[in-house]
Design a protein around this motif. Structure first.
Motif, short mmCIF file in Angstrom:
data_model
loop_
_atom_site.label_atom_id
_atom_site.label_comp_id
_atom_site.label_asym_id
_atom_site.label_seq_id
_atom_site.Cartn_x
_atom_site.Cartn_y
_atom_site.Cartn_z
N ALA A 1 15.58 -2.01 13.38
CA ALA A 1 14.58 -1.23 13.13
C ALA A 1 14.53 -0.13 12.41
O ALA A 1 13.70 0.18 11.21
N VAL A 2 15.36 0.64 12.45
CA VAL A 2 15.56 1.92 11.42
C VAL A 2 15.42 1.94 10.22
O VAL A 2 14.81 2.36 9.67
N PRO A 3 16.59 1.19 9.39
CA PRO A 3 16.31 1.13 7.89
C PRO A 3 14.98 0.64 7.40
O PRO A 3 14.71 1.15 6.38
N PHE A 4 14.40 -0.28 8.00
CA PHE A 4 13.10 -0.76 7.50
C PHE A 4 11.94 0.19 7.86
O PHE A 4 11.09 0.61 7.05
N TRP A 5 12.03 0.73 8.96
CA TRP A 5 11.11 1.87 9.26
C TRP A 5 11.02 3.01 8.42
O TRP A 5 10.00 3.51 7.99
N LYS A 6 12.39 3.59 8.02
CA LYS A 6 12.76 4.55 7.15
C LYS A 6 12.04 4.31 5.83
O LYS A 6 11.38 5.29 5.14
N SER A 7 12.49 3.29 5.50
CA SER A 7 12.07 2.67 4.18
C SER A 7 10.26 2.56 4.04
O SER A 7 9.62 2.80 3.15
N GLY A 8 9.91 2.05 5.08
CA GLY A 8 8.42 1.83 5.14
C GLY A 8 7.51 3.29 5.13
O GLY A 8 6.49 3.54 4.52
N MET A 9 8.24 4.30 5.79
CA MET A 9 7.71 5.44 6.00
C MET A 9 7.61 6.27 4.38
O MET A 9 6.50 7.13 4.24
N THR A 10 8.54 5.68 3.45
CA THR A 10 8.18 6.35 2.14
C THR A 10 7.08 5.84 1.05
O THR A 10 7.06 6.13 0.26
N LYS A 11 6.73 4.72 1.98
CA LYS A 11 5.53 3.97 1.24
C LYS A 11 4.22 4.31 1.25
O LYS A 11 3.24 3.94 0.81
N TRP A 12 3.99 5.38 2.12
CA TRP A 12 2.62 5.74 2.64
C TRP A 12 2.48 7.18 2.15
O TRP A 12 2.98 7.99 2.28
N ASP A 13 1.09 7.37 1.75
CA ASP A 13 0.71 8.94 1.52
C ASP A 13 -0.37 9.39 2.54
O ASP A 13 -0.69 10.56 2.42
N GLY A 14 -0.59 8.40 3.56
CA GLY A 14 -1.39 8.79 4.51
C GLY A 14 -1.90 7.58 5.46
O GLY A 14 -1.19 6.53 4.99
N PHE A 15 -2.61 7.52 6.45
CA PHE A 15 -2.93 6.36 6.91
C PHE A 15 -3.53 5.40 6.05
O PHE A 15 -4.66 5.44 5.81
N LEU A 16 -2.52 4.25 6.07
CA LEU A 16 -3.43 3.08 5.33
C LEU A 16 -3.59 3.58 3.57
O LEU A 16 -4.39 2.77 3.36
N THR A 17 -2.95 4.22 3.12
CA THR A 17 -3.12 4.80 1.69
C THR A 17 -1.66 4.73 1.11
O THR A 17 -0.86 5.54 1.76
N LEU A 18 -1.45 3.57 0.49
CA LEU A 18 -0.24 3.46 0.01
C LEU A 18 0.01 4.15 -1.14
O LEU A 18 -0.87 4.59 -2.14
N SER A 19 1.23 4.82 -1.19
CA SER A 19 1.71 5.72 -2.32
C SER A 19 1.75 5.03 -3.65
O SER A 19 1.89 3.85 -4.03
N PHE A 20 1.43 5.92 -4.70
CA PHE A 20 1.40 5.46 -5.99
C PHE A 20 2.72 4.97 -6.52
O PHE A 20 2.92 3.87 -7.05
N GLY A 21 3.91 5.68 -5.96
CA GLY A 21 4.99 5.53 -6.11
C GLY A 21 5.68 3.98 -5.75
O GLY A 21 6.17 3.30 -6.33
N ALA A 22 5.20 3.61 -4.43
CA ALA A 22 5.30 2.22 -3.75
C ALA A 22 4.72 1.33 -4.66
O ALA A 22 5.39 0.31 -5.12
N GLN A 23 3.41 1.50 -5.05
CA GLN A 23 2.92 0.43 -6.00
C GLN A 23 3.47 0.15 -7.39
O GLN A 23 3.77 -0.83 -7.69
N GLN A 24 4.17 1.34 -7.73
CA GLN A 24 4.77 1.23 -9.00
C GLN A 24 6.10 0.64 -9.01
O GLN A 24 6.36 -0.14 -9.92
N LEU A 25 6.60 0.74 -7.88
CA LEU A 25 8.03 0.00 -7.72
C LEU A 25 7.76 -1.52 -8.19
O LEU A 25 8.60 -2.14 -8.59
N PHE A 26 6.63 -1.98 -7.37
CA PHE A 26 6.58 -3.52 -7.52
C PHE A 26 5.90 -3.93 -9.00
O PHE A 26 6.08 -5.10 -9.38
N VAL A 27 5.25 -2.80 -9.55
CA VAL A 27 4.60 -3.44 -10.82
C VAL A 27 5.79 -3.12 -11.85
O VAL A 27 5.92 -4.08 -12.73
N ASP A 28 6.61 -2.11 -11.84
CA ASP A 28 7.44 -1.84 -13.09
C ASP A 28 9.01 -2.21 -12.52
O ASP A 28 9.85 -2.42 -13.66
N GLU A 29 9.51 -1.63 -11.36
CA GLU A 29 10.77 -1.72 -11.02
C GLU A 29 11.50 -3.04 -10.58
O GLU A 29 12.24 -3.46 -11.13
#
Length: 165
Positions: free
Chosen positions: A41-69
């Motif tokens: 659970a730990v590595p997935f939780w840690k990664s998941g926490m970097t993808k949110w800017d708030g409650f159910l607000t996906l960070s711009f960076g997380a979106q751009q990873l899937f668009v560009d990277e």
């Protein structure tokens, strides 16, 4: 007795089997399964926490990873993710919900299956991570799917699992 368990007379006759049982027989399987659930659970939780800017607000960076990277590495080529914003959202949700289910031991085998599926997609995205990350994650998920959550789990408390240990 299961097909994998040695017979009692063999255990009494074999000094190595007796020593092994004396050294390790006291460890409850439930404790091992709890540790395994946390470890996965730990590595997935840690990664998941970097993808949110708030409650159910996906960070711009997380979106751009899937668009560009992030690219899928298939058959020697690199391909863009289909529906990258949807994939980013599903990834972030999976990386936050599935670890919680694992830790609490609720729908544990299904959560491990979800983590295994995510690991397969991660492997296709980052193929160089197989030995250090993806292989251990897959092995942990398969173990949890095979043996269940153990006794220290909501699945057992709620009567959803009768597994061993």
């Amino acid at each position: 007795m299961t097909a994998d368990a040695p017979s009692a007379p063999l255990m009494r006759a074999n000094p190595i089997a007796r020593l092994t049982e004396a050294l390790f027989g006291w460890l409850p399987m439930s404790l091992a399964m709890l540790a395994l659930r946390f470890a996965l659970a730990v590595p997935f939780w840690k990664s998941g926490m970097t993808k949110w800017d708030g409650f159910l607000t996906l960070s711009f960076g997380a979106q751009q990873l899937f668009v560009d990277e992030f690219k899928l590495h298939l058959f020697g080529g690199e391909y863009a993710f289909p529906f990258p914003e949807t994939m980013a959202t599903l990834s972030a949700l999976g990386e936050t919900i599935l670890p919680v289910l694992l830790v609490f031991g609720f729908a544990t085998r299904y959560a491990a299956l979800g983590i295994l599926a995510m690991t397969a997609i991660i492997q296709l995205t980052v193929p160089d991570g197989w030995a250090n990350f993806h292989l251990p994650w897959a092995a942990m998920a398969l173990s949890i799917m095979t043996f269940g959550p153990g006794r220290i789990a909501l699945d057992r408390v709620l009567g959803l699992e009768r597994g061993r240990g």
